[in-house]
Scaffold this motif. Sequence first.
Motif, PDB file in Angstrom:
ATOM      1  N   THR A 269       0.828  -1.198   0.000  1.00 43.40           N
ATOM      2  CA  THR A 269       0.000   0.000   0.000  1.00 43.40           C
ATOM      3  C   THR A 269       0.867   1.254   0.000  1.00 43.40           C
ATOM      4  O   THR A 269       0.640   2.195  -0.769  1.00 43.40           O
ATOM      5  N   LEU A 270       1.899   1.284   0.869  1.00 43.79           N
ATOM      6  CA  LEU A 270       2.783   2.447   0.929  1.00 43.79           C
ATOM      7  C   LEU A 270       3.507   2.655  -0.395  1.00 43.79           C
ATOM      8  O   LEU A 270       3.625   3.787  -0.884  1.00 43.79           O
ATOM      9  N   GLN A 271       3.989   1.556  -0.987  1.00 44.31           N
ATOM     10  CA  GLN A 271       4.699   1.679  -2.254  1.00 44.31           C
ATOM     11  C   GLN A 271       3.781   2.168  -3.375  1.00 44.31           C
ATOM     12  O   GLN A 271       4.184   2.991  -4.201  1.00 44.31           O
ATOM     13  N   ALA A 272       2.565   1.654  -3.414  1.00 42.67           N
ATOM     14  CA  ALA A 272       1.637   2.056  -4.470  1.00 42.67           C
ATOM     15  C   ALA A 272       1.254   3.521  -4.342  1.00 42.67           C
ATOM     16  O   ALA A 272       1.129   4.234  -5.338  1.00 42.67           O
ATOM     17  N   ILE A 273       1.060   3.994  -3.107  1.00 43.95           N
ATOM     18  CA  ILE A 273       0.752   5.410  -2.888  1.00 43.95           C
ATOM     19  C   ILE A 273       1.905   6.274  -3.377  1.00 43.95           C
ATOM     20  O   ILE A 273       1.704   7.300  -4.037  1.00 43.95           O
ATOM     21  N   GLU A 274       3.132   5.866  -3.066  1.00 45.24           N
ATOM     22  CA  GLU A 274       4.305   6.624  -3.516  1.00 45.24           C
ATOM     23  C   GLU A 274       4.366   6.698  -5.040  1.00 45.24           C
ATOM     24  O   GLU A 274       4.790   7.702  -5.604  1.00 45.24           O
ATOM     25  N   ALA A 275       3.954   5.609  -5.718  1.00 48.48           N
ATOM     26  CA  ALA A 275       4.079   5.541  -7.173  1.00 48.48           C
ATOM     27  C   ALA A 275       2.925   6.208  -7.913  1.00 48.48           C
ATOM     28  O   ALA A 275       2.998   6.388  -9.122  1.00 48.48           O
ATOM     29  N   ALA A 276       1.858   6.566  -7.203  1.00 51.39           N
ATOM     30  CA  ALA A 276       0.653   7.087  -7.842  1.00 51.39           C
ATOM     31  C   ALA A 276       0.682   8.603  -7.988  1.00 51.39           C
ATOM     32  O   ALA A 276       1.437   9.303  -7.311  1.00 51.39           O
ATOM     33  N   ASN A 277      -0.168   9.103  -8.901  1.00 54.32           N
ATOM     34  CA  ASN A 277      -0.453  10.543  -8.974  1.00 54.32           C
ATOM     35  C   ASN A 277      -1.630  10.900  -8.076  1.00 54.32           C
ATOM     36  O   ASN A 277      -1.652  11.942  -7.435  1.00 54.32           O
ATOM     37  N   VAL A 278      -2.633   9.998  -8.082  1.00 54.95           N
ATOM     38  CA  VAL A 278      -3.865  10.213  -7.329  1.00 54.95           C
ATOM     39  C   VAL A 278      -4.161   8.959  -6.511  1.00 54.95           C
ATOM     40  O   VAL A 278      -3.961   7.846  -6.989  1.00 54.95           O
ATOM     41  N   VAL A 279      -4.638   9.153  -5.286  1.00 54.96           N
ATOM     42  CA  VAL A 279      -5.030   8.043  -4.424  1.00 54.96           C
ATOM     43  C   VAL A 279      -6.534   8.109  -4.198  1.00 54.96           C
ATOM     44  O   VAL A 279      -7.064   9.158  -3.841  1.00 54.96           O
ATOM     45  N   LEU A 280      -7.213   6.977  -4.447  1.00 55.15           N
ATOM     46  CA  LEU A 280      -8.617   6.861  -4.092  1.00 55.15           C
ATOM     47  C   LEU A 280      -8.691   6.054  -2.801  1.00 55.15           C
ATOM     48  O   LEU A 280      -8.417   4.851  -2.791  1.00 55.15           O
ATOM     49  N   GLY A 304       2.232  13.941  -0.571  1.00 53.62           N
ATOM     50  CA  GLY A 304       1.839  14.981  -1.520  1.00 53.62           C
ATOM     51  C   GLY A 304       0.926  14.491  -2.617  1.00 53.62           C
ATOM     52  O   GLY A 304       0.833  15.124  -3.677  1.00 53.62           O
ATOM     53  N   ARG A 305       0.215  13.388  -2.388  1.00 50.79           N
ATOM     54  CA  ARG A 305      -0.609  12.834  -3.446  1.00 50.79           C
ATOM     55  C   ARG A 305      -2.005  13.457  -3.453  1.00 50.79           C
ATOM     56  O   ARG A 305      -2.591  13.710  -2.397  1.00 50.79           O
ATOM     57  N   GLY A 405       6.534  24.416  -7.790  1.00 50.20           N
ATOM     58  CA  GLY A 405       6.496  23.011  -8.173  1.00 50.20           C
ATOM     59  C   GLY A 405       5.073  22.518  -8.334  1.00 50.20           C
ATOM     60  O   GLY A 405       4.104  23.224  -8.038  1.00 50.20           O
ATOM     61  N   GLN A 406       4.952  21.294  -8.821  1.00 50.94           N
ATOM     62  CA  GLN A 406       3.654  20.656  -9.046  1.00 50.94           C
ATOM     63  C   GLN A 406       3.624  19.296  -8.375  1.00 50.94           C
ATOM     64  O   GLN A 406       4.650  18.738  -8.015  1.00 50.94           O
ATOM     65  N   ASN A 407       2.428  18.761  -8.221  1.00 51.17           N
ATOM     66  CA  ASN A 407       2.210  17.414  -7.698  1.00 51.17           C
ATOM     67  C   ASN A 407       2.947  17.155  -6.379  1.00 51.17           C
ATOM     68  O   ASN A 407       3.774  16.252  -6.302  1.00 51.17           O
ATOM     69  N   PRO A 408       2.610  17.867  -5.292  1.00 48.34           N
ATOM     70  CA  PRO A 408       1.528  18.844  -5.171  1.00 48.34           C
ATOM     71  C   PRO A 408       1.999  20.251  -5.541  1.00 48.34           C
ATOM     72  O   PRO A 408       3.199  20.520  -5.554  1.00 48.34           O
ATOM     73  N   PRO A 409       1.048  21.160  -5.816  1.00 47.07           N
ATOM     74  CA  PRO A 409       1.433  22.537  -6.112  1.00 47.07           C
ATOM     75  C   PRO A 409       2.155  23.181  -4.932  1.00 47.07           C
ATOM     76  O   PRO A 409       1.747  23.012  -3.784  1.00 47.07           O
ATOM     77  N   ARG A 410       3.244  23.894  -5.232  1.00 50.90           N
ATOM     78  CA  ARG A 410       3.982  24.660  -4.224  1.00 50.90           C
ATOM     79  C   ARG A 410       3.924  26.123  -4.594  1.00 50.90           C
ATOM     80  O   ARG A 410       4.212  26.492  -5.735  1.00 50.90           O
ATOM     81  N   ILE A 411       3.531  26.947  -3.640  1.00 49.61           N
ATOM     82  CA  ILE A 411       3.476  28.392  -3.844  1.00 49.61           C
ATOM     83  C   ILE A 411       4.482  29.034  -2.901  1.00 49.61           C
ATOM     84  O   ILE A 411       4.434  28.815  -1.683  1.00 49.61           O
ATOM     85  N   ILE A 412       5.397  29.797  -3.468  1.00 46.60           N
ATOM     86  CA  ILE A 412       6.444  30.442  -2.680  1.00 46.60           C
ATOM     87  C   ILE A 412       6.161  31.932  -2.627  1.00 46.60           C
ATOM     88  O   ILE A 412       6.009  32.589  -3.665  1.00 46.60           O
TER      89      ILE A 412
END
Length: 461
Positions: A269-280, A304-305, A405-412
Amino acid sequence: MHFKPVVSLVGRTNVGKSTLFNRLTRSRAALVANISGLTRDRHYGEGRVGDFPFIVVDTGGFEPVATRGILVEMARQTAQAIAESDVVLFLVDGREGINAHDHEIARLLRKTGQRVLLAVNKAEGMRDHAALAQFHELGLGEPHPISAAHGDGVPALVDEALAALLAQARQSAVDAPADELAPDGEGAPVDHRIKLAIAGRPNVGKSTLINTLVGEERVIAYDLPGTTRDAIEIEFERGDRRYTLIDTAGLRRRGKVFETIEKFSVIKTLQAIEAANVVLLLIDAQDGISDQDAHIAGFATEAGRALVVGLNKWDAIDSEQREWVQREYDRKLRFLSFARVLHLSALKGQGVGPVLKAVEAAHAAAFAKLSTPKLTRVLQTAVEQQPPPRKGIFRPKMRYAHQGGQNPPRIIIHGNALDAVPDSYRRYLEGQFREAFKLAGTPLSVEFKSSHNPYLKDNNS
């Protein structure tokens, strides 16, 4: 998809596994004391060699021949960790020498076919000592003398354990398609394949939902907790959008599932979350919101998913139960206020239609391009409506904002005296940016960067 490799620590009780776990993860996450049997469940942490991360699993004291009680469950936990590992570090006690349990564990490890390194712990001053010779009896190759408490020999052990995996990772990076190598910063492609991890506790309906989304029996789904074991990928297209679905607990045909080990895999589960763009995150509405649901959600957020929440089996509960579930959700998962919540029945196909739309929206938000002029205008409007609080005689001065940055968005945000901005004001600005850019479904990072004051004396000059 590039998963973090898994290194499991195995051995009988009180040989120093938790001490080594804490050293590898640079944490105090595992309990350590001179009392045998403290670790019953598996503990997970992240280690790192240079810029190469890996997952470390601390297991309970292994009693392979246990027949009853908690020792049986501890043996199951350890057997699961061994089965999921890329490499196993088998710890023995250099002071006490070999005993019957060590021989039994070694016999089991040889049968698994996993790569095993033998680590002789508490071996301070024993390097090249004749006392190490006895450990060749275990038939697991050259013994590696280490001191988990002091760190002696640990870096060399880890380097050897991960050498082959490091080479594979570098080769995979060379061979990876260009779209997979694109950074998650500004300019990353928005239209690449969406990698969607379906996460949740056992028996919440993950495999059933995948079958419903894909429209065929691509994943074996049984009404039995933990049927699926290894993470698998399913490629499919819907309209002009390409997806990779990741069933986080994975697939094993029923006859090939080892009944002696726990079938639900936290590691996968942890590995799949790391590899994904979106988690359901799929939650069983009949069971309510559990602590494990909160842990999965927390890990996805920290990674950051982008996130969508599905309350499954919604049709099976009445209005009173639905109100209770909503209260529990607001109490335990209030940190997921950015995520869209869907009510559905994967088995009956009710409410499943909006799932992929919500996933696409979350993905688009995670990879959104935020223009500097608009970010700065939103910032200025927010500051005019509610200025940041003073700290002493100074009030933080915010000048402009840009995307980092993106995925997740970073605002500085740039300005003066921004170190004094409280977290409450950071959350206020996050809400303003979310509303202005429609950033639903993704975590958002707002960071502050203060300008250097040329009139401030440098103490080092």
